[in-house]
Design an enzyme around this catalytic site. Structure first.
Site, PDB file in Angstrom:
ATOM      1  N   THR A 293      44.039  10.198   5.545  1.00 53.77           N
ATOM      2  CA  THR A 293      44.409  11.612   5.549  1.00 53.77           C
ATOM      3  C   THR A 293      45.929  11.711   5.651  1.00 53.77           C
ATOM      4  OG1 THR A 293      42.337  12.210   6.590  1.00 53.77           O
ATOM      5  CG2 THR A 293      44.078  13.830   6.711  1.00 53.77           C
TER       6      THR A 293
ATOM      7  N   PHE B  95      49.087  14.161   6.571  1.00 55.20           N
ATOM      8  CA  PHE B  95      49.366  15.342   7.376  1.00 55.20           C
ATOM      9  C   PHE B  95      50.779  15.838   7.098  1.00 55.20           C
ATOM     10  CE2 PHE B  95      46.089  13.090   9.629  1.00 55.20           C
ATOM     11  CZ  PHE B  95      45.317  14.081  10.227  1.00 55.20           C
TER      12      PHE B  95
END
Ligand code: PEP
Ligand code: MN
Length: 691
Positions: free
Chosen positions: A278, A280
């Site tokens: 992921t 960010f």
């Protein structure tokens, strides 16, 4: 006395020494930073120096009988940390409150969720005294708090390598009064968590965020009698399991969440895909200054006017300035149906002249454009990643061999074949542009000569791991291994099937090499493609049209071997089958053909390489192992392949050839591999290429 206590004491003592050595090393690093700080012309990263360090470590490791590859990975961690430490020092330059500042960061979720963990990573290298993390129920609430000054930063996920973009966050960054000041990545490792004492077989309910449940779908499907329940976030599900006290309820979350809420890990690595990262964004209210020598990224949002080619013009502006676009996303604009906002990430800082020139140009083609922030780039570009990888693996001593001169791009053969109108997709076009085939970061057809190596067949875990270590040391960038073996005799070893594929993938992951493996049946293609990085079509199947059509539908690149009685034209038509199905990532492989000659297993048609290069834009590699069937001939034929302009070779190697279950007479040993690399290097260098 406990027989383990003595060695454990030794380990504890050595570990303490190890940590104090790391601290001393970091101190020396800081002296260097001091110098760089006072000399803005000195580059932050010195690749040559890093290369030397990898060499020193590899050599030392080797003399102590440790794997140089393992040592390289340890060094990589140390260097990453040293770099981050340097950045911390450089970023604090000029700021008066560095080191005394207390910072509040908002995120969506509860403690130990992936956002919270990433905040720890972001601020570990920032000069602050105190970090307060504040969890919010939603993304918008975290941004509200940032705008209102209740927090100093907000860290929000923007995209995931499996689930894709997070639309709500895109809409927030495009419309709110915030700016992007940083990015960070977090490798997601989902685990199944339960109460202490709970048993995997007693679990009846699994809770997690819907995206996490979806990412572990295969695991859940195989878990009979279990119902999955959606929860607002992963760590929140873990917290609820801890609070509920029911041992039949489990959660999918990180191992850190288990620690935070007093749960235990019932099963690790339950996600369908091993790679799950992921990205960010760190949002602030004001842009932040950072050292100009750090690689930067700039994000912007724009809306094009409805003229033909307007978007193309915008994209061309970046290309014209040599700027790499790393992401493009479109979002609908609520107030104006069928109009879109485009979010672009580009490499470079908004104050770079080239970025400014490109933005000037983009402005002319847009109705609206806003820079969302320039910030230090965390996602390594492919080039940087490959560079580090090559430093780790290319530690074989340089050869002391007289360098012959061989052009990499051979002259086109004198006899031009009539153009076959059926070779619509694979023929070399007028512009003679060659296709680069990217296999999970390893590029076929570029300036690097690809070494794909490994055993003929995957035999067992030990053999596969040893083979992977052996070839990685020998300079391989792709790992081969047959899980499904097409054998002439029905009584010969047929391969371990999907169990073998799992072992191959595990070895590839451990030694960080993409894997190539043969697929025999059309019905297996989808399943093999889920974990292999490249699908091999073997010589015996070059004209299995059902199989060619199936791999044509696959998203994985294909290594297509020439049939033992196939003409070059037939090989190209087989490639055309795959490309006509939509899959354009095809690498051709000359692996020897059947002739009247019996001294070698097959006859290597070395001229096929330049002939193919004159007819197709696809990369061409050579398999000297199956072409000769004789260990002693593999290196000379590989050298010939490099000299004549092949884009790489695929070679069989085995940790213990005499015990190989398949093709033992042609398998290279570790010593052979160092000779191979030593002989290849000068030839490639003379062609302006490298390993
Ligand atoms: C192989 O590479 O494992 C193999 C069987 O090769 P080929 O299809 O060229 O015989
Ligand atoms: Mn073989």
């Amino acid at each position: 006395m406990d027989p383990l206590s003595k060695p454990r004491e030794t380990i504890d003592r050595l570990d303490r020494e190890f940590v104090s050595l790391l601290a001393a090393r970091l101190k020396a690093v800081r002296e260097i930073v001091g110098h760089k700080q006072n000399n803005p012309d000195v580059r932050l990263r010195d690749e040559e120096r890093e290369r030397q360090l990898f060499e020193i470590w590899a050599r030392e490791a080797d003399t102590h009988g440790i794997s140089p590859y393992f040592a390289g990975r340890v060094l990589r961690e140390i260097l990453t940390w040293s770099r981050r430490d340097q950045e911390r020092v450089l970023d604090s330059r000029g700021s008066t409150d560095a080191g005394t500042r207390s910072v509040r960061v908002g995120y969506q979720g509860v403690p130990a969720c992936y956002s919270d963990l990433t905040i720890g990573k972001v601020f570990a290298s920032r000069p602050i005294a105190r970090l307060e993390r504040i969890g919010f129920r939603g993304f918008a609430a975290a941004v509200d708090a940032l705008e209102a000054g209740e927090v100093d930063y907000a860290l929000l996920p923007i995209e995931n390598t499996i689930a894709g973009s997070i639309n709500e966050v895109y809409d927030l960054i495009g419309t709110r009064h915030v700016t992007i000041v940083g990015e960070e990545v977090w490798p997601v490792e989902h685990c199944l968590l339960g109460l202490p004492g709970a048993k995997l077989e007693h679990v009846r309910t699994v809770r997690s965020h819907p995206v996490a449940l979806q990412q572990c779908q295969k695991f859940l499907d195989g878990f009979v009698g279990v119902t999955a329940e959606s929860f607002h976030d992963t760590a929140g599900a873990a917290e609820a399991v801890a609070r509920g006290g029911d041992p039949t309820v489990a959660a999918i979350a990180s191992e850190d969440a288990a620690r935070e809420y007093g749960l235990v890990v019932l099963k690790r690595e339950i996600a369908d895909h091993a790679i799950n990262i992921t990205r960010f964004l760190l949002l602030g209210r004001q842009p932040e200054v950072f050292d100009v020598r750090r690689p930067a990224k700039t994000s912007l949002v724009f809306a094009v006017n409805h003229r033909r080619g307007a978007l193309l013009e915008c994209l061309k502006s970046f290309d014209a300035q040599g700027i790499n676009l790393t992401k493009l996303e479109s979002r609908p604009q609520v107030a104006t149906p069928w109009e879109y906002a485009f979010y672009a990430d580009i490499e470079g800082h908004v104050s770079d002249v080239r970025v400014q020139a490109a933005l000037e140009e983009v402005r002319a083609h847009t109705n609206h454009m806003k820079v969302l922030g320039s910030y230090p780039r965390r996602v390594e570009s492919e080039r940087e990643r490959a560079q580090i990888e090559s430093m780790i693996s290319a530690v074989t001593p340089a050869a002391e061999v007289e360098a012959p001169t061989c052009p990499a791009e051979p002259a086109a053969p004198a006899k031009k074949a009539a153009k076959n109108p059926n070779l619509k997709l694979c023929s070399l076009r007028e512009d003679a542009k060659r296709t680069l085939v990217d296999v999970s970061g390893v590029v076929f057809g570029g300036e690097r000569f690809v070494l794909a190596m490994g055993p003929c067949a995957v035999e067992n875990r030990r053999q596969m791991m040893d083979a992977a270590e052996l070839v990685k040391r020998g300079g391989a960038s792709v790992l081969r291994g047959g899980a499904f073996k097409p054998r002439t005799s029905p009584y010969a070893f047929q391969g371990l099937g999907f169990a073998g594929l799992d072992l191959l993938v595990e070895a590839g992951r451990t030694y960080e090499m993409p894997v190539v493996t043969e697929v025999l049946h059309p019905e297996d293609v989808e399943r093999v493609a889920e974990s292999a990085d490249m699908l091999q079509i073997g010589a015996r199947n070059m004209q299995n049209f059902a199989l060619l059509k199936e791999v044509g539908r696959s998203k994985r690149p294909v290594l297509l071997k020439r049939g033992m009685s196939a003409t070059i034209e037939e090989l190209l038509l087989a490639a055309e089958y795959i490309m006509a199905g939509g899959n354009h990532r095809v690498v051709l492989c000359e692996r020897g053909i059947r002739t009247f000659e019996t001294a070698t297993r097959n006859t290597l048609d070395i001229a096929a390489v330049p002939v193919l290069k004159a007819r197709t834009h696809l990369p061409v590699i050579v398999d000297p192992s199956h072409a000769s069937g004789v260990r002693e001939l593999v290196i000379p034929l590989a050298i010939a392949a490099a000299a004549i302009g092949a884009d790489g070779v695929i070679i069989e190697a085995h940790p213990n050839p005499s015990e190989a279950l398949c093709d033992k007479d042609q398998a290279l040993t570790g010593d052979d591999l160092s000779k191979l690399v030593a002989q290849l290097k000068p030839i490639l260098a003379s062609q302006g290429r490298r390993l």
